[in-house]
Design an enzyme around this catalytic site. Sequence first.
Site, PDB file in Angstrom:
ATOM      1  CG  ASP A  17      43.278  17.698  48.943  1.00 34.47           C
ATOM      2  OD1 ASP A  17      44.448  17.356  49.209  1.00 34.47           O
ATOM      3  OD2 ASP A  17      42.929  18.077  47.810  1.00 34.47           O
ATOM      4  CE  LYS A 115      45.618  17.048  46.101  1.00 32.82           C
ATOM      5  NZ  LYS A 115      44.629  18.041  45.662  1.00 32.82           N
ATOM      6  CB  CYS A 160      41.087  15.976  45.260  1.00 36.76           C
ATOM      7  SG  CYS A 160      41.299  17.711  44.759  1.00 36.76           S
TER       8      CYS A 160
END
Length: 209
Positions: A17, A115, A160
């Site tokens: 990310d 995701k 994450c």
Amino acid sequence: MGAGPTIDDRDVLLVVDVQADFCPGGALPVAEGDAVVPVVTRLAERFRHVVLTQDWHPPDHRSFASVHAGRAPFEAVTFDYGPQVLWPDHCVQDTPGAAFHPGLVIPHAALVLRKGFRRDIDSYSAFFENDRRTPTGLGGYLRERGFDRVVVVGLAFDFCVRWSAEDGRAAGFDVVVVEEGCRGIDLDGSVAATRDALVGQGVRLIDTW
């Protein structure tokens, strides 16, 4: 930065990310989030195998505080699948904030795994949605490709990155987190808690590679 451990075809770099919304100026900025970009790019040059994850939310995602009347960002709530932090709207599909940071140049990345695209379930981990039951398919991909070691970098360290590292270790992979390539949000001491949890689960933390 030193040469670091030997890298071979059983190793994969998992870049979590590194997107505009998680960097300064974005909708959910991680302090110094953009500082990971040159580190990750440099590290990726040494890995033959790289996977990128990308938060990819619909506009009305359930984890957004804006869809819950009277709620504010960063409040902790409980959904049917368990505890959940409510976030500012971020990484909305096909918006500039969802794009990778423009300095992240990894042309040989073999997979971009999106995701958080299911409206009703948030997704921190690269391996499972937050219900802890719905797989993303990453585990199967890594096993099919014959990878043994997963080296994790990205944003945010205490969300994450943490969940991805924990799930990777639980799936039987040797997992290493390179802290130079991560930055954290640090809600109520979550960075220190993440370090303790990862070490306790057999994830190796190294400062640099």
